[in-house]
Design a protein around this motif. Sequence first.
Motif, mmCIF file in Angstrom:
data_model
loop_
_atom_site.group_PDB
_atom_site.id
_atom_site.type_symbol
_atom_site.label_atom_id
_atom_site.label_comp_id
_atom_site.label_asym_id
_atom_site.label_seq_id
_atom_site.Cartn_x
_atom_site.Cartn_y
_atom_site.Cartn_z
ATOM 1 N N LEU A 316 0.844 -1.189 0.000
ATOM 2 C CA LEU A 316 0.000 0.000 0.000
ATOM 3 C C LEU A 316 0.877 1.236 0.000
ATOM 4 O O LEU A 316 2.021 1.206 0.467
ATOM 5 N N ALA A 317 0.336 2.354 -0.507
ATOM 6 C CA ALA A 317 1.066 3.624 -0.501
ATOM 7 C C ALA A 317 0.122 4.753 -0.094
ATOM 8 O O ALA A 317 -1.093 4.677 -0.301
ATOM 9 N N ARG A 318 0.718 5.804 0.480
ATOM 10 C CA ARG A 318 -0.064 6.966 0.906
ATOM 11 C C ARG A 318 -0.495 7.794 -0.292
ATOM 12 O O ARG A 318 0.260 7.944 -1.261
ATOM 13 N N VAL A 319 -1.702 8.336 -0.227
ATOM 14 C CA VAL A 319 -2.214 9.243 -1.249
ATOM 15 C C VAL A 319 -2.191 10.645 -0.662
ATOM 16 O O VAL A 319 -2.721 10.876 0.435
ATOM 17 N N ALA A 320 -1.566 11.601 -1.371
ATOM 18 C CA ALA A 320 -1.398 12.933 -0.787
ATOM 19 C C ALA A 320 -1.343 14.000 -1.870
ATOM 20 O O ALA A 320 -1.101 13.724 -3.043
ATOM 21 N N GLY A 321 -1.558 15.261 -1.440
ATOM 22 C CA GLY A 321 -1.395 16.416 -2.315
ATOM 23 C C GLY A 321 -2.595 16.709 -3.187
ATOM 24 O O GLY A 321 -3.552 15.939 -3.262
ATOM 25 N N LYS A 322 -2.545 17.841 -3.859
ATOM 26 C CA LYS A 322 -3.667 18.286 -4.683
ATOM 27 C C LYS A 322 -3.876 17.419 -5.909
ATOM 28 O O LYS A 322 -4.940 17.446 -6.523
ATOM 29 N N HIS A 323 -2.856 16.624 -6.261
ATOM 30 C CA HIS A 323 -2.991 15.725 -7.416
ATOM 31 C C HIS A 323 -3.429 14.323 -7.005
ATOM 32 O O HIS A 323 -3.509 13.438 -7.862
ATOM 33 N N ASN A 324 -3.690 14.116 -5.682
ATOM 34 C CA ASN A 324 -4.013 12.772 -5.179
ATOM 35 C C ASN A 324 -2.985 11.756 -5.680
ATOM 36 O O ASN A 324 -3.327 10.686 -6.192
ATOM 37 N N ALA A 325 -1.720 12.120 -5.517
ATOM 38 C CA ALA A 325 -0.631 11.283 -6.016
ATOM 39 C C ALA A 325 -0.272 10.212 -4.998
ATOM 40 O O ALA A 325 -0.366 10.423 -3.784
ATOM 41 N N LEU A 326 0.144 9.064 -5.508
ATOM 42 C CA LEU A 326 0.637 7.998 -4.642
ATOM 43 C C LEU A 326 2.073 8.320 -4.232
ATOM 44 O O LEU A 326 2.932 8.539 -5.083
ATOM 45 N N VAL A 327 2.324 8.375 -2.934
ATOM 46 C CA VAL A 327 3.666 8.647 -2.422
ATOM 47 C C VAL A 327 4.346 7.297 -2.196
ATOM 48 O O VAL A 327 4.189 6.675 -1.148
ATOM 49 N N TYR A 328 5.082 6.832 -3.187
ATOM 50 C CA TYR A 328 5.660 5.488 -3.114
ATOM 51 C C TYR A 328 6.588 5.273 -1.913
ATOM 52 O O TYR A 328 6.595 4.191 -1.326
#
Length: 429
Positions: A316-328
């Motif tokens: 699993l990876a965190r989803v963050a930021g205004k782009h809903n990006a996966l933070v690997y």
Amino acid sequence: MKSLVYLLSIAMLALGLYAYEVRSDNQQLKKEIHAQYTNSLSNASEKLSYLQRSVAQSLLFQDEKALQNELDNIWRTSNELRTSISNLPLNPDVANQWLRYIGKIGDEAKRASTNGDYESWQKKMTVVHNNLEQLTNEWSLATAHFYENDGDFEKWKQVAKTDLEESPFKNLASNLKTYSEKDFPLTTSESDWLKKRDLKHIRDREITKDEAIQVLEKLVPGIKDATYTVSKSKEDAPYPFYHIQFVKGSRVGYADITVKGGHLISFLSERPVQPDRNITQEKVKELTKQFIERAGYDDLEIIEMRENHEAWHVHLARVAGKHNALVYPDGIQLKVSKDSGELLGLNAMEYVQRENINDNQPVVPIDWKKFFRPNTVVEEERFIYTENEAYQLRLCYEVIARFEDDINQTYRVVVDTENHDVLKVEQLP
């Protein structure tokens, strides 16, 4: 009265038989773990010797083809060696220093191979290969008595000691630190990374040992009412944590939980595997969702699921930021059994470390039809954060692209959103 005595005798006999079976199961489990660790140690020792020889041999050649072959061997072997070392219960300081030192050698080999900068490689490795030879010899001395084929699990407890003063790896750890600082000085980015690794950002209140057990039982209800042994990390540890060992029936394992905030960093449970292995992928997704809800992780997304004959491995990876990006780099890895669906392993260190993302990095659009050659079909595109070679966290496009031909091969391509540098290309199965 005679009936009562008879019943008590039967009960005592049953308890004795149960205790014997549990002890037998635990002994068998220890033998299996001993065999697994010994196999990993053998692989690590073999790979280390091969890496040392390849680094030395790379200094012999001026011929580009011969040198290129050695560089490829070094890069591949360094990755395999890091995997083998990661599977061993080494002191965290020794493991982290080893992984960094070996990783740096591999990175240098890959850089020289890609850029053709062979002169720089040989200049740097002239010093490194002597140090690596010394470290290889010290590794052999430290590990020699663990190869005795007697199934003695107690010897592996010495490997896992947090106190390096009593560890067979004491001299190795000391020289590793010296050689790492001299051969591969830390960059600014790496220095920032080490601060993050040491969890300097956690400002939560400290919890007690009893509270740490409560945290563990909430996250892993299956071990509730186990027998626990709780110890605290040494004073010189990068961050304070509780090390909890538990035994419940045929289950034995451990968990590491931070003193500040009670964050679960790692978990491992060992037990005999049952023959029925009917837990489906959908059931594993459901169980994973239940776990992250209990843990209060409301910003995670499953990005990969793999299976072997015994367990499902979920990343699993965190989803963050205004782009809903996966933070690997902010990932969690779970190991879920196929026979019962219980949690067998967890690594949440990266998630607890938590990256600071740059949400203002420019996003320059890419015309994929011009970026890729004709007949390439982009099947999926999303934003991710990942590190470049300088350990800088960058916002990137992650593209799944398929080339339409007889083979129909699919690739994963990672491209920086600002400068359009290609950070990674890998062929998917």
